[in-house]
Design an enzyme around this catalytic site. Structure first.
Site, mmCIF file in Angstrom:
data_model
loop_
_atom_site.group_PDB
_atom_site.id
_atom_site.type_symbol
_atom_site.label_atom_id
_atom_site.label_comp_id
_atom_site.label_asym_id
_atom_site.label_seq_id
_atom_site.Cartn_x
_atom_site.Cartn_y
_atom_site.Cartn_z
ATOM 1 N N ASP A 204 -5.648 1.298 -3.701
ATOM 2 C CA ASP A 204 -6.916 1.937 -3.347
ATOM 3 C C ASP A 204 -6.663 3.312 -2.694
ATOM 4 O O ASP A 204 -5.761 3.445 -1.864
ATOM 5 C CB ASP A 204 -7.648 1.020 -2.361
ATOM 6 C CG ASP A 204 -9.068 1.464 -2.083
ATOM 7 O OD1 ASP A 204 -9.852 1.495 -3.030
ATOM 8 O OD2 ASP A 204 -9.377 1.768 -0.917
ATOM 9 N N GLU A 268 13.034 -4.300 -6.825
ATOM 10 C CA GLU A 268 13.797 -5.510 -6.475
ATOM 11 C C GLU A 268 13.234 -6.739 -7.186
ATOM 12 O O GLU A 268 13.854 -7.792 -7.194
ATOM 13 C CB GLU A 268 13.732 -5.761 -4.964
ATOM 14 C CG GLU A 268 14.483 -4.744 -4.139
ATOM 15 C CD GLU A 268 14.257 -5.001 -2.655
ATOM 16 O OE1 GLU A 268 14.045 -6.166 -2.257
ATOM 17 O OE2 GLU A 268 14.270 -4.018 -1.896
HETATM 18 C C1 NOJ Z 1 -12.221 2.972 -3.533
HETATM 19 C C2 NOJ Z 1 -12.780 1.625 -3.857
HETATM 20 O O1 NOJ Z 1 -12.750 1.435 -5.245
HETATM 21 C C3 NOJ Z 1 -14.169 1.590 -3.277
HETATM 22 O O2 NOJ Z 1 -14.902 0.479 -3.710
HETATM 23 C C4 NOJ Z 1 -14.061 1.643 -1.786
HETATM 24 O O3 NOJ Z 1 -15.344 1.736 -1.215
HETATM 25 C C5 NOJ Z 1 -13.237 2.845 -1.328
HETATM 26 N N1 NOJ Z 1 -12.068 3.060 -2.125
HETATM 27 C C6 NOJ Z 1 -12.799 2.667 0.096
HETATM 28 O O4 NOJ Z 1 -11.824 1.674 0.174
#
Ligand code: NOJ
Length: 536
Positions: A204, A268
């Site tokens: 993310d 790894e």
């Molecule tokens: C991207 C994620 O896909 C989204 O759903 C989220 O709100 C933001 N990052 C923050 O983590």
């Protein structure tokens, strides 16, 4: 047929939004037991892997992207034992399992942030996040003028006067990656899940971990916030390019050190992969994330935004392919996800959505499908009061946010809540969702579902598809996109409102997104908004 020796290089990966996939315990919220129940369906699609959006312990202020314990499962979804069982059963069904990891921020409920709030300014506990004194006479002004991507300031003040940075919700404090403790904790988390047997991670905000110039104001924070929302058209492409090419908190060079560290850990283990989420400009900078000693795959946002326009599709596809080829990484293609409007709703037509999906499935590299996309499901709609997305909540409904694409799946046209749950679902389903129920689509040869299944079936077995083989774009009239893949495939898409004729050498029609395609004596007759795959 193996087209190369790394499964992920051309894998078809199905994104599950677990809260909305299937509810097994009748509380109106999807869960891991529901995903396990859905495995036969998932395996029947012809996909290679499932990616689950986060299922970790969380107060759920941002769809579980606010993690309070990254090494435990939230009770809403089940237990660690359920996660283990899911991994085992998915593997038995021939599916790899990818989890999300969220390294940019924790939830304010995480024990570290709880400690930080109790600790004094300047303490080691605060050094795991970005705490600063404010500006103004008594520190009453934010340390800089950055906005949260979810609207409002990116800073929240504690009663003792210090401010902490949160690029997203105020309950998502950003982690300080200059702190070795943060590195060590994430290594522990990566190993925890890898040891449990998962096959990879979707990372993310992978471009956001390193911040620079924290105490410097941005030249236009409000426009930047708009430019960072991929589902708004409030900024022009030029403005977006300008603002994104110079951001203090995204795509800093230092972030690559982190992925070099992580890659050593992944190496790894056997056959594991990572895919980064990064919204960067120019897109050539995406290649930096997938250098041979960094991540395996990186998303591009081009196809989440792409218009049904042959010239634009060709430009984006050829750019992404050639940029990633510079580092030997496979491209990825996603037309939908849990943050963006569903394709059918975005393009306003099922015919266009299918035609774009068929074209995309013929591109080299890896293909992502978001749950419900295979059903041709449109976005849901609901009153502001029913919305759960922090974007809708923080903006008081001025921005409706992302709930539309997160509405629970319809499994059966005839059961309450369309078979998703025995209980009222956490977001309301549209009455039209019965028309897209999995059960009905399975038995309808014309359904979107059977179209997707056939597409994936051919993609798996055709020697030209998937893989990273050559793609050559053909000259064609305006509004028409045509390319060949070797050996033996020609793809033609007609993005215009009328049918087109094209002279072309092939043998026969292999697959088409709609009806009425004719190919006789080297002449292709292709109806409006239709894509065809021809065997050469
Ligand atoms: C991207 C994620 O896909 C989204 O759903 C989220 O709100 C933001 N990052 C923050 O983590």
């Amino acid at each position: 047929m193996m087209k190369h020796d790394s499964w992920w290089r051309d894998a078809v990966i199905y994104q599950i939004y677990p809260r909305s996939f299937r509810d097994a315990n009748g509380d109106g919220e999807g869960d891991l037991a529901g995903v396990i129940e859905g495995l036969p369906y998932l395996a029947s699609l012809g996909i290679d892997a499932i990616w689950l959006s986060p299922i970790y312990r969380s107060p759920n202020n941002d769809g579980f992207y606010d993690v309070a314990d990254p090494r435990d499962i939230d009770p809403l979804f089940g237990t660690l034992a359920d996660a283990e069982l899911l991994i085992k059963e998915a593997h038995a069904a021939g599916l790899k399992v990818i989890f999300d990891i969220i390294p940019n921020h924790f939830s304010s409920d995480h024990i570290w942030f709880q400690e930080a709030m109790r600790a004094a300014p300047g303490s080691a506990a605060r050094a795991r996040f970005h705490f600063y004194d404010g500006r103004g006479e008594s520190g009453e002004l934010t340390p800089n003028n950055w906005n949260s991507l979810f609207t409002g300031p990116a800073w929240t003040r504690l009663p003792d006067g210090q401010w902490y940075l949160h690029l997203f919700d105020s309950s998502q404090p950003d982690l300080n990656w200059d702190n070795p403790e943060v590195h060590a904790d994430f290594e522990k988390t990566l190993r925890f899940w890898l040891d449990l047997g998962i096959d990879g991670f979707r990372i993310d905000v992978s471009h956001g971990l390193v911040k620079e110039d924290i105490l410097v104001d941005h030249r236009d924070p409000d426009l930047l916030t708009k430019a960072l929302r991929i589902d708004t058209t409030d900024v022009t492409a030029e403005q977006r390019a300008d603002l994104l090419s110079d951001m203090p908190f995204f795509d800093r060079d230092g972030v690559h050190e982190i992925y070099r560290e992580w890659r050593k850990i992944f190496n790894e283990y056997k056959d594991r992969m990572t895919v980064g989420e990064a919204f960067v400009y120019p897109t050539s900078r995406l290649a930096n994330y997938v250098r041979p000693d960094e991540l395996h795959q990186i998303f591009n946002f081009d196809f989440l935004l792409i218009e049904w326009d042959a010239a634009k599709i060709r430009e984006a596809a050829s750019r992404v392919i050639s940029e990633l080829a510079t580092v030997g990484a496979p491209p990825t293609w996603a037309l939908n996800n849990h943050d963006s409007p569903r394709l059918v709703s975005r393009l306003g037509s099922l015919a266009k959505a299918r035609a774009l999906a068929l074209l995309t499935a013929a591109l080299p590299g890896s293909l992502y499908i978001y749950q419900g996309e295979e059903l041709g499901l449109p976005d849901g709609d609901m009153p502001v009061s029913a919305r759960k997305d922090p974007i809708a909540i923080r903006s008081k409904g001025a921005d409706l946010g992302r709930d539309g694409c997160r509405v629970p799946l319809p499994w059966s046209a005839h059961q309450p809540h369309f078979g998703f749950s025995s209980h009222t679902p956490w977001l309301p389903q549209m009455s039209s969702y019965g028309d897209y129920a999995i059960e009905s689509e399975v038995s309808d040869p014309e359904s979107s579902l059977n179209f997707y299944k056939k597409t994936l079936e051919i993609r798996k077995h055709h020697p030209a598809l998937g893989g990273e083989g050559q793609i050559t774009f053909l000259e064609s009239e305006p509004g028409v996109l045509a390319f060949t893949r070797v050996p033996g495939l020609v793809v033609v898409a007609n993005t215009t409102d009328g049918s087109i004729q094209m002279k072309l050498e092939a043998q026969s029609i292999l697959h088409q997104s709609g009806h009425g395609v004719n190919y006789v004596a080297d002449l292709l007759d292709l109806p409006a908004h239709t894509t065809v795959w021809l065997q050469r």
